[in-house]
Design an enzyme around this catalytic site. Sequence first.
Site, mmCIF file in Angstrom:
data_model
loop_
_atom_site.group_PDB
_atom_site.id
_atom_site.type_symbol
_atom_site.label_atom_id
_atom_site.label_comp_id
_atom_site.label_asym_id
_atom_site.label_seq_id
_atom_site.Cartn_x
_atom_site.Cartn_y
_atom_site.Cartn_z
ATOM 1 N N SER A 46 -30.571 47.258 -24.677
ATOM 2 C CA SER A 46 -29.985 45.364 -24.728
ATOM 3 C C SER A 46 -30.407 45.028 -24.092
ATOM 4 O O SER A 46 -30.465 43.487 -24.178
ATOM 5 C CB SER A 46 -28.306 45.954 -24.378
ATOM 6 N N LYS A 56 -19.752 43.272 -21.109
ATOM 7 C CA LYS A 56 -20.818 41.923 -20.942
ATOM 8 C C LYS A 56 -20.430 41.268 -20.216
ATOM 9 O O LYS A 56 -20.768 40.466 -19.032
ATOM 10 C CB LYS A 56 -21.845 42.249 -21.112
#
Length: 840
Positions: free
Chosen positions: A677, A720
């Site tokens: 990611s 996140k």
Amino acid sequence: MPQSRTARRSAKRAGGKSTNGQCLAVKQLHRAFDASTLKIETTHELPPLDGIIGQPRAVAAIELGLNIRQPGFNIYVSGPPGIGKMTAVRAFLEKIAVKRDAPPDWCYVNNFSDSYQPRILRLPAGQAPQFQLDMKALIDTIRQGIPRAFEGDSYGVKREEIGKVLDADRSAEIDALTRLAAEAGHVLQPTPFGLMIVPLRGKRPLRDHEMEALPPEERRAIQEKRGKLEDKAKGTMKRIRELERAAQQKVKDLDRQVALSVIGGPIEDLLEKYGDVAEVPAYLNALRDDVVQNLDAFRTEPGEAVPPALKAFQSSIQSSRERVSRQYSVNVAVTNDPGKGAPVVVELNPTFTNLLGHVEKEAHMGALVSDFTMIKPGALHRANGGFLVVPVEDVLRNAFSWDGLKRSLRAGEIAIEEIGERLGLYASAGLKPQPVPLDVKVVLLGRPYLFHLLTALDPEFRELFKVKADFDTQFDRNDRNVRDFLGFLCTFCTREKILPLDRGAIARVVEHASRLAEDREKISLNFGQIADLVRESDYWAREDASEVVQCEHVRRAIDQKVYRSDMIKSRIQELIARGTLLFDLEGEAVGQVNGLSVIQLGDYEFGRPSRITAQVGPGREGVMDIEREVELGGPIHSKGVMILSGFLAGRFAAERPLNLAARLVFEQSYDGIEGDSASSGELYAILSALSGVPIRQGIAVTGSVNQNGEVQAIGGANEKIEGFFEVCRQKGLNGKQGVLLPRANLSNLMLREDVVDAVKEKKFAIWAVSTIDEGIAILTGKPAGARGKDGKYPAGTVNALVDARICRFTECVRDLEAKKIVARKAKKAEVEARGGSRRR
């Protein structure tokens, strides 16, 4: 320079002229649920919902497995923990089991021909306990009736007559032998060893020394007479023994008649009552014969006093009486209520003995003994004729349980055996109960990876568990499914006596379920977490003395759960605030970007930013991942970094070598890193380092990238974003901060209210991008630039600067290699010149 067609399309589509990254609107960050559309005030107004919701595929598979009666069609229910597999399957099976006929009862009884192999009796459902009581009454009748019958006058007279006849016949035989002896001049003398024939001298027995003193002829004549008399005596004694045996047989026949007069009637009543049960008549007939053969065990009444001489053995005598009673008793292994249908047994501790049963032992006179009354059934016995639900992980964890379960299913019978014998620890003459015919549907519950492992490693598994029922973790968030979901909540609240949820609480729970699913268009089926949330919300509602659970109570339950688990996150944020962990949330920097990762700690996960830096220079090493070099990077992370080389080569070095030495690192990272990611953030850092264009440090990025520069979806988007938001809020929101995420993750956004409010107030921003070009334009404020027909990028764009820098690297490497070639030639010439001088 020319590019591949795919790369050109990608670059043109996202090159900055026609398509830019999208700054998300508030409505795209959180999908609210309007509970007013339900037209209810609380969950108590909803109809309760039983059964399995959101699992049509699993339900179809379970119904198939249950309706196929042939062997092998047992079921493996696959799914992660916490989604309610056990509760749903149990309720589903119980609903089906009620409609089926109750299976028969099973009893263990003594095998009178071989007590080491107890017999099994099958009786109609619910009759085993009554049969056990009837047998107990029969034994009580025998124990009381037989002593009285043998103490009666009639029995005594008949036995006395047999004795008198025997005495008369015996006396007649002895008298005849006595007369023969007298005629031959001998007399019979009884001794402890039998009759002795002694010669007479007159009327006095001849002694041994007198016998020796006789003349040989006279002594020989006496011995011949005595020998003939001894032969006659042997015949007489044989006839006496035959008379005694005949008398004994008459006594036995008399005893049998007396015993049958006592037990014949009750046994006939039982034969009439249980005559339709196949195994019972044979057992009752065998019991009758055994009682007749062992009448001595019943001669003394249970309440009769023990003689004084045997007081020391009173406990042993009583124990012997109990054992005699036990050998005619009935051990009810399984009984089923005929009104409740087939059994549904859930075995949460599937040890070998708990599954297949065992034989208990008790100490008796210093030794361990056992009999059929100490046979204990297992879960397979109790589930026989119905359904057995077992967690597969627990079966595999317990020694021999898996093998025992498979063996029973293959053989179609349950055989009880000692685990010690199976282990080879000992070989003793233990009980071997008759196996019980098995007809059961076994439902295993487990995770998907265990199903795949068993399928790959155990060939028998595929033959015994042919049906797989996959439980989904989420279902669509539409009106019908939402009503089913709330119906489940209504049933749950009623069952656990939880306060009803009002509209606000309903909306908050539905929204939280979508967040758990990480998809705004879905609802999570992780009923374990949802049930815990409702329980904790009920607690806070009762703390406030509220009659219903409100939105504030659900919010408090969520916040308190986070508070209980976020100590490590708070410590990390504290280190960032103190400057121990270096982060720039303002300004710009070249070759530096804030990446985002997710840390998972048990049932809690949170996002944290990580500084990613890149350094570039001329060389042929390509992109080097420092994390990988020191073995801190996992394989997926390393794959993501290697993709960057493919992107750079395809875009900037399609027809020339990629002369680049780039080094990437997660600063202040001391643990392993896994996942791709951060690959887009790493690429942004490299592009910035190559172009010299600084990146805005107030923006954090996440997203994986492919070789065509397309930004791909990642996991943990909400965590996140919220993790970076909290760091920014701690240092102060300035309106220039935000997060860059893949456009493919838009459906995953279910952000917290404080994040949504900050975006609404223009204090924080979230951008969605589809390509690296879109992202670099947002991060640098410069367009990425698309390659023109002349093969060049527009001047001043990021791609143009990168391309120019790589060209300079190529020239630098070429010049360096040319210098090395010239140096090598000069050195070679010098060596040759020195060699020629030496030869001269």
